[in-house]
Motif scaffolding. Structure first.
Motif, mmCIF file in Angstrom:
data_model
loop_
_atom_site.group_PDB
_atom_site.id
_atom_site.type_symbol
_atom_site.label_atom_id
_atom_site.label_comp_id
_atom_site.label_asym_id
_atom_site.label_seq_id
_atom_site.Cartn_x
_atom_site.Cartn_y
_atom_site.Cartn_z
ATOM 1 N N SER A 148 2.837 -6.511 -12.275
ATOM 2 C CA SER A 148 1.386 -6.645 -12.113
ATOM 3 C C SER A 148 0.623 -6.429 -13.416
ATOM 4 C CB SER A 148 0.894 -5.627 -11.078
ATOM 5 O OG SER A 148 -0.499 -5.719 -10.916
ATOM 6 N N THR A 149 -0.449 -7.199 -13.559
ATOM 7 C CA THR A 149 -1.347 -7.011 -14.701
ATOM 8 C C THR A 149 -2.509 -6.092 -14.355
ATOM 9 O OG1 THR A 149 -2.635 -8.977 -14.100
ATOM 10 C CG2 THR A 149 -0.790 -9.291 -15.631
ATOM 11 N N LYS A 150 -2.583 -5.638 -13.113
ATOM 12 C CA LYS A 150 -3.659 -4.737 -12.706
ATOM 13 C C LYS A 150 -3.502 -3.380 -13.390
ATOM 14 C CE LYS A 150 -4.427 -6.724 -8.096
ATOM 15 N NZ LYS A 150 -4.408 -6.434 -6.636
ATOM 16 N N PRO A 151 -4.602 -2.660 -13.586
ATOM 17 C CA PRO A 151 -4.504 -1.317 -14.178
ATOM 18 C C PRO A 151 -3.628 -0.405 -13.316
ATOM 19 C CG PRO A 151 -6.788 -2.057 -14.121
ATOM 20 C CD PRO A 151 -6.000 -3.029 -13.293
ATOM 21 N N ILE A 152 -2.877 0.457 -13.967
ATOM 22 C CA ILE A 152 -2.011 1.363 -13.236
ATOM 23 C C ILE A 152 -2.813 2.234 -12.271
ATOM 24 C CG2 ILE A 152 -2.086 3.073 -15.108
ATOM 25 C CD1 ILE A 152 0.856 2.364 -12.682
ATOM 26 N N ALA A 153 -4.051 2.578 -12.634
ATOM 27 C CA ALA A 153 -4.880 3.389 -11.737
ATOM 28 C C ALA A 153 -5.191 2.655 -10.440
ATOM 29 C CB ALA A 153 -6.180 3.790 -12.436
ATOM 30 N N GLU A 154 -5.351 1.355 -10.510
ATOM 31 C CA GLU A 154 -5.596 0.572 -9.300
ATOM 32 C C GLU A 154 -4.324 0.450 -8.471
ATOM 33 O OE1 GLU A 154 -7.183 -3.881 -7.955
ATOM 34 O OE2 GLU A 154 -7.496 -3.169 -10.012
ATOM 35 N N LEU A 155 -3.203 0.273 -9.121
ATOM 36 C CA LEU A 155 -1.940 0.112 -8.405
ATOM 37 C C LEU A 155 -1.543 1.372 -7.649
ATOM 38 C CD1 LEU A 155 0.007 -1.832 -11.173
ATOM 39 C CD2 LEU A 155 -0.794 -2.757 -8.989
ATOM 40 N N VAL A 189 1.756 -0.594 -2.573
ATOM 41 C CA VAL A 189 2.584 -0.203 -3.713
ATOM 42 C C VAL A 189 3.131 1.197 -3.523
ATOM 43 C CG1 VAL A 189 2.593 0.251 -6.210
ATOM 44 C CG2 VAL A 189 1.335 -1.716 -5.285
ATOM 45 N N LEU A 190 2.253 2.110 -3.157
ATOM 46 C CA LEU A 190 2.600 3.529 -3.057
ATOM 47 C C LEU A 190 1.790 4.128 -1.913
ATOM 48 C CD1 LEU A 190 4.216 5.741 -4.590
ATOM 49 C CD2 LEU A 190 2.156 6.156 -5.925
ATOM 50 N N ALA A 191 2.446 4.661 -0.909
ATOM 51 C CA ALA A 191 1.754 5.123 0.292
ATOM 52 C C ALA A 191 1.411 6.605 0.207
ATOM 53 C CB ALA A 191 2.602 4.862 1.527
ATOM 54 N N GLY A 192 0.161 6.921 0.530
ATOM 55 C CA GLY A 192 -0.260 8.309 0.627
ATOM 56 C C GLY A 192 -1.065 8.826 -0.536
ATOM 57 N N GLY A 241 -0.059 -2.413 -15.257
ATOM 58 C CA GLY A 241 1.169 -1.909 -14.669
ATOM 59 C C GLY A 241 2.413 -2.407 -15.368
ATOM 60 N N ARG A 242 2.443 -3.672 -15.761
ATOM 61 C CA ARG A 242 3.667 -4.240 -16.332
ATOM 62 C C ARG A 242 4.002 -3.674 -17.706
ATOM 63 N NH1 ARG A 242 1.897 -10.518 -17.576
ATOM 64 N NH2 ARG A 242 0.519 -10.112 -19.356
#
Length: 277
Positions: free
Chosen positions: A148-155, A161-164, A185-186
Motif C-alpha cells: 500500500s501507498t497509504k500512510p502507515i498511520a491510516e493503515l 489490515v489490523l483488527a482492534g 506502508g510499502r
C-alpha cells in the motif's frame, strides 16, 4: 469508540460471570426481543473477541454478535444481599443478561444480532489479525501494508489490515517505534513492522489487564519524571495522544495534530522524523 483491549476485557468479563451457566435474556428496549426470546434459558458456552467485535456463544453454533460502535456500553452488576432480582433498568437497554446472581446490560450498540457459524466466519474473514488473539498472524497485516501507498498511520486504523487498533494505540505505537505516521506502508521495513506488532501485543494485553491504555515506558511515568499525572477521560499515561501543543515527554518538541482519513492524528515531528524518499 472502544479499542480492542476493551472488547477483549468484555469477553473475559462475560465468560467469568456467565460461561457454563443458564442465563435469562430479555430486551427491555424491544429491538432485540426476538433474539433474546430465542436464546432465553440457554447455557452461555463462552465469549470471544476479534478486534472491536464481541461474540457470546450459545449451543447450536449460535452467537450474539455485538459491535459497540461510538455509543455502545455494557454495565455489569450483582444481586444485592437478600434480593432475588437484578438491579433496576437504567436507560435504554438493548440486551439484559441475567445469570447466577449477576447481570449485564447493553445500551446503545451499533449492532446486536444472532449469527450462525457461517455469518460469524464472514466477520472474521473481513478483519485483519488481532494482536490479542492467539491465532493472529502478523504476516497477514504485513502483506497488505507492504503493498500500500497509504500512510502507515491510516493503515493501522484500517480494521481489514489490523483488527482492534484505534486512535490511541495507533498514535502511541508509531511514537514508540519512532516512525513518521505519514510514511507510506510499502516503505516500512519488515523489521519495523515486527517491532510494532510485538509492541501492540504487549501494550494491548496490559490494557486488558488494567482496563485502560498506558503506553509510557517506566522512565517516563509521572513518578519517574516528577510531573503531574495525566488528566483526561482516556485515563492512561501516553506520549502524544491528545497532547496537542504540549511538550514531548522525550524531546520537548510540541506535539502536533492533523486530520488523517477523518480521524485526529497526533505525533512528534522530532521523535518521528520524516524518512528520505
Amino acid at each position: 469508540m472502544p479499542e480492542g483491549h476493551t472488547i477483549h476485557r468484555l469477553a473475559d468479563d462475560h465468560a467469568e460471570r456467565f460461561a457454563g451457566r443458564t442465563v435469562e435474556l430479555s430486551s427491555p428496549q424491544g429491538r432485540f426481543a426476538d433474539g433474546a426470546k430465542l436464546l432465553d434459558g440457554e447455557v452461555m458456552v463462552g465469549a470471544e473477541a476479534h478486534g472491536k467485535h464481541l461474540f457470546l456463544e450459545f449451543p447450536g453454533e449460535r452467537w450474539i454478535h455485538v459491535h459497540l460502535g461510538l455509543a455502545g456500553i455494557f454495565r455489569f452488576g450483582a444481586f444485592a444481599d437478600g434480593v432475588d432480582e437484578p438491579g433496576p433498568i437504567e436507560g435504554v437497554v438493548r440486551l439484559r443478561m441475567v445469570g447466577d446472581r449477576v447481570w449485564s446490560d447493553l445500551r446503545g450498540p451499533n449492532q446486536c444480532r444472532i449469527v450462525t457459524r457461517t455469518e460469524k466466519d464472514a466477520v472474521h474473514a473481513r478483519l485483519g489479525p488481532d494482536p490479542l488473539r492467539a491465532d493472529a498472524d502478523p504476516a497477514e497485516a504485513w502483506a497488505r501494508i507492504t503493498k500500500s501507498t497509504k500512510p502507515i498511520a491510516e493503515l493501522l486504523m484500517d480494521q481489514k489490515v489490523l483488527a482492534g487498533v484505534g486512535n490511541v494505540y495507533r498514535a502511541e505505537a508509531l511514537f514508540r517505534a519512532g516512525l513518521d505516521p505519514h510514511q507510506p506502508g510499502r516503505t516500512v521495513t519488515r523489521a519495523t513492522w515486527d517491532d510494532i506488532w510485538d509492541d501492540l501485543v504487549e501494550l494491548m494485553a496490559e490494557g486488558v489487564r488494567v482496563n485502560r491504555i498506558d503506553t509510557v515506558r517506566p522512565e517516563h511515568t509521572p513518578e519517574a519524571m516528577g510531573r503531574e499525572p495525566r488528566k483526561d477521560d482516556h485515563g492512561g499515561e501516553v506520549y502524544v495522544y491528545r497532547r496537542t501543543g504540549m511538550p514531548c515527554l522525550i524531546c520537548d518538541t510540541e506535539v502536533r495534530i492533523e486530520e488523517l482519513a477523518g480521524r485526529n492524528l497526533f505525533w512528534c515531528p522530532t521523535c518521528q522524523p520524516k524518512t528520505a524518499a
